[in-house]
Design a protein around this motif. Structure first.
Motif, PDB file in Angstrom:
ATOM      1  N   SER A  27       9.175 -12.293  13.982  1.00 27.95           N
ATOM      2  CA  SER A  27       8.694 -13.468  13.247  1.00 27.95           C
ATOM      3  C   SER A  27       7.172 -13.591  13.350  1.00 27.95           C
ATOM      4  O   SER A  27       6.518 -13.966  12.379  1.00 27.95           O
ATOM      5  CB  SER A  27       9.365 -14.737  13.757  1.00 27.95           C
ATOM      6  N   LEU A  28       6.618 -13.255  14.507  1.00 30.33           N
ATOM      7  CA  LEU A  28       5.158 -13.292  14.666  1.00 30.33           C
ATOM      8  C   LEU A  28       4.502 -12.245  13.781  1.00 30.33           C
ATOM      9  O   LEU A  28       3.503 -12.523  13.106  1.00 30.33           O
ATOM     10  CB  LEU A  28       4.780 -13.062  16.134  1.00 30.33           C
ATOM     11  N   LEU A  29       5.064 -11.065  13.730  1.00 25.78           N
ATOM     12  CA  LEU A  29       4.536 -10.004  12.880  1.00 25.78           C
ATOM     13  C   LEU A  29       4.631 -10.392  11.408  1.00 25.78           C
ATOM     14  O   LEU A  29       3.689 -10.202  10.642  1.00 25.78           O
ATOM     15  CB  LEU A  29       5.290  -8.698  13.139  1.00 25.78           C
ATOM     16  N   SER A  30       5.748 -10.978  11.006  1.00 24.90           N
ATOM     17  CA  SER A  30       5.929 -11.406   9.621  1.00 24.90           C
ATOM     18  C   SER A  30       4.906 -12.484   9.248  1.00 24.90           C
ATOM     19  O   SER A  30       4.318 -12.455   8.164  1.00 24.90           O
ATOM     20  CB  SER A  30       7.343 -11.930   9.420  1.00 24.90           C
ATOM     21  N   GLN A  31       4.694 -13.432  10.149  1.00 23.43           N
ATOM     22  CA  GLN A  31       3.717 -14.506   9.901  1.00 23.43           C
ATOM     23  C   GLN A  31       2.310 -13.920   9.759  1.00 23.43           C
ATOM     24  O   GLN A  31       1.566 -14.292   8.844  1.00 23.43           O
ATOM     25  CB  GLN A  31       3.760 -15.513  11.045  1.00 23.43           C
ATOM     26  N   ALA A  32       1.950 -13.002  10.623  1.00 21.17           N
ATOM     27  CA  ALA A  32       0.629 -12.376  10.548  1.00 21.17           C
ATOM     28  C   ALA A  32       0.480 -11.588   9.253  1.00 21.17           C
ATOM     29  O   ALA A  32      -0.579 -11.606   8.616  1.00 21.17           O
ATOM     30  CB  ALA A  32       0.403 -11.474  11.754  1.00 21.17           C
ATOM     31  N   ARG A  33       1.539 -10.900   8.841  1.00 18.05           N
ATOM     32  CA  ARG A  33       1.512 -10.128   7.594  1.00 18.05           C
ATOM     33  C   ARG A  33       1.255 -11.051   6.400  1.00 18.05           C
ATOM     34  O   ARG A  33       0.426 -10.757   5.535  1.00 18.05           O
ATOM     35  CB  ARG A  33       2.833  -9.381   7.422  1.00 18.05           C
ATOM     36  N   ASP A  34       1.953 -12.187   6.371  1.00 19.49           N
ATOM     37  CA  ASP A  34       1.771 -13.145   5.275  1.00 19.49           C
ATOM     38  C   ASP A  34       0.355 -13.707   5.252  1.00 19.49           C
ATOM     39  O   ASP A  34      -0.247 -13.860   4.193  1.00 19.49           O
ATOM     40  CB  ASP A  34       2.784 -14.279   5.382  1.00 19.49           C
ATOM     41  N   GLN A  35      -0.186 -14.015   6.426  1.00 19.26           N
ATOM     42  CA  GLN A  35      -1.536 -14.556   6.493  1.00 19.26           C
ATOM     43  C   GLN A  35      -2.566 -13.518   6.065  1.00 19.26           C
ATOM     44  O   GLN A  35      -3.539 -13.845   5.379  1.00 19.26           O
ATOM     45  CB  GLN A  35      -1.828 -15.074   7.898  1.00 19.26           C
ATOM     46  N   ALA A  36      -2.361 -12.272   6.448  1.00 27.44           N
ATOM     47  CA  ALA A  36      -3.284 -11.211   6.046  1.00 27.44           C
ATOM     48  C   ALA A  36      -3.250 -11.030   4.529  1.00 27.44           C
ATOM     49  O   ALA A  36      -4.295 -10.880   3.891  1.00 27.44           O
ATOM     50  CB  ALA A  36      -2.924  -9.907   6.756  1.00 27.44           C
ATOM     51  N   ARG A  37      -2.055 -11.060   3.950  1.00 29.04           N
ATOM     52  CA  ARG A  37      -1.906 -10.892   2.499  1.00 29.04           C
ATOM     53  C   ARG A  37      -2.641 -12.007   1.746  1.00 29.04           C
ATOM     54  O   ARG A  37      -3.351 -11.754   0.780  1.00 29.04           O
ATOM     55  CB  ARG A  37      -0.424 -10.868   2.132  1.00 29.04           C
ATOM     56  N   SER A  38      -2.472 -13.256   2.197  1.00 31.22           N
ATOM     57  CA  SER A  38      -3.135 -14.361   1.509  1.00 31.22           C
ATOM     58  C   SER A  38      -4.645 -14.312   1.705  1.00 31.22           C
ATOM     59  O   SER A  38      -5.403 -14.722   0.839  1.00 31.22           O
ATOM     60  CB  SER A  38      -2.573 -15.708   1.970  1.00 31.22           C
ATOM     61  N   ARG A  39      -5.079 -13.777   2.832  1.00 31.93           N
ATOM     62  CA  ARG A  39      -6.523 -13.681   3.119  1.00 31.93           C
ATOM     63  C   ARG A  39      -7.232 -12.744   2.144  1.00 31.93           C
ATOM     64  O   ARG A  39      -8.400 -12.923   1.841  1.00 31.93           O
ATOM     65  CB  ARG A  39      -6.716 -13.206   4.553  1.00 31.93           C
ATOM     66  N   VAL A  40      -6.549 -11.724   1.653  1.00 32.30           N
ATOM     67  CA  VAL A  40      -7.183 -10.740   0.774  1.00 32.30           C
ATOM     68  C   VAL A  40      -6.721 -10.834  -0.682  1.00 32.30           C
ATOM     69  O   VAL A  40      -7.053  -9.970  -1.491  1.00 32.30           O
ATOM     70  CB  VAL A  40      -6.975  -9.298   1.307  1.00 32.30           C
ATOM     71  N   ALA A  41      -5.983 -11.866  -1.028  1.00 31.55           N
ATOM     72  CA  ALA A  41      -5.464 -12.004  -2.394  1.00 31.55           C
ATOM     73  C   ALA A  41      -6.577 -11.988  -3.438  1.00 31.55           C
ATOM     74  O   ALA A  41      -6.388 -11.481  -4.543  1.00 31.55           O
ATOM     75  CB  ALA A  41      -4.630 -13.276  -2.519  1.00 31.55           C
ATOM     76  N   HIS A  42      -7.741 -12.516  -3.096  1.00 31.37           N
ATOM     77  CA  HIS A  42      -8.855 -12.559  -4.049  1.00 31.37           C
ATOM     78  C   HIS A  42      -9.431 -11.167  -4.332  1.00 31.37           C
ATOM     79  O   HIS A  42     -10.261 -11.005  -5.212  1.00 31.37           O
ATOM     80  CB  HIS A  42      -9.954 -13.490  -3.527  1.00 31.37           C
ATOM     81  N   LEU A  43      -8.981 -10.162  -3.618  1.00 22.42           N
ATOM     82  CA  LEU A  43      -9.473  -8.804  -3.819  1.00 22.42           C
ATOM     83  C   LEU A  43      -8.589  -7.999  -4.779  1.00 22.42           C
ATOM     84  O   LEU A  43      -8.709  -6.788  -4.858  1.00 22.42           O
ATOM     85  CB  LEU A  43      -9.561  -8.074  -2.467  1.00 22.42           C
ATOM     86  N   ASP A  44      -7.725  -8.685  -5.523  1.00 20.84           N
ATOM     87  CA  ASP A  44      -6.839  -8.053  -6.485  1.00 20.84           C
ATOM     88  C   ASP A  44      -7.660  -7.256  -7.501  1.00 20.84           C
ATOM     89  O   ASP A  44      -8.625  -7.756  -8.068  1.00 20.84           O
ATOM     90  CB  ASP A  44      -6.020  -9.144  -7.190  1.00 20.84           C
ATOM     91  N   TRP A  45      -7.275  -6.002  -7.743  1.00 24.23           N
ATOM     92  CA  TRP A  45      -8.058  -5.137  -8.625  1.00 24.23           C
ATOM     93  C   TRP A  45      -8.122  -5.640 -10.052  1.00 24.23           C
ATOM     94  O   TRP A  45      -9.117  -5.438 -10.747  1.00 24.23           O
ATOM     95  CB  TRP A  45      -7.516  -3.703  -8.588  1.00 24.23           C
ATOM     96  N   GLN A  46      -7.090  -6.291 -10.541  1.00 17.10           N
ATOM     97  CA  GLN A  46      -7.132  -6.820 -11.910  1.00 17.10           C
ATOM     98  C   GLN A  46      -8.207  -7.896 -12.026  1.00 17.10           C
ATOM     99  O   GLN A  46      -8.960  -7.930 -13.003  1.00 17.10           O
ATOM    100  CB  GLN A  46      -5.783  -7.382 -12.312  1.00 17.10           C
TER     101      GLN A  46
END
Length: 85
Positions: A27-46
Motif C-alpha cells: 500500500s505504501l508503494l502504491s501510494q508513492a507510485r500514485d503521488q509520483a504519477r501526479s507529480r509529473v502529469a504536466h510533463l505529458d508529451w501531447q
C-alpha cells in the motif's frame, strides 16, 4: 508526500533495507507510485507538443490555433471547437 526514497551512494545495506520495507508494504508503494504519477502529469508529451507548436506559431507571427486548454485538447483529438465564446 513521498514519491521516492533516497539512499546514500555506496550504502548497499540501506538500499536493501528500503527495498525490503517497500516489498512488505504494497500500500505504501502504491501510494508513492500514485503521488509520483501526479507529480509529473504536466510533463505529458501531447501537452508539451501543443505548447511548442503554439510558441512556434507565435514566433512567426501566426495566431496560434490553440486558444485555451479545452480547445487544445479538442483540437489535438481532432474534435470540432466552438469559437462562439
Amino acid at each position: 508526500h513521498t514519491n521516492g526514497w533516497l539512499v546514500p551512494a555506496g550504502q548497499e545495506a540501506a538500499f536493501v533495507r528500503v527495498a525490503v520495507d517497500l516489498a512488505q508494504s504494497p500500500s505504501l508503494l502504491s501510494q508513492a507510485r500514485d503521488q509520483a504519477r501526479s507529480r509529473v502529469a504536466h510533463l505529458d508529451w501531447q501537452l508539451i507538443a501543443m505548447q511548442v507548436e503554439t510558441l512556434m506559431l507565435q514566433a512567426v507571427g501566426t495566431e496560434a490555433a490553440f486558444m485555451c486548454p479545452e480547445d487544445d485538447k479538442a483540437l489535438w483529438e481532432g474534435r470540432a471547437v466552438s469559437r462562439g465564446r
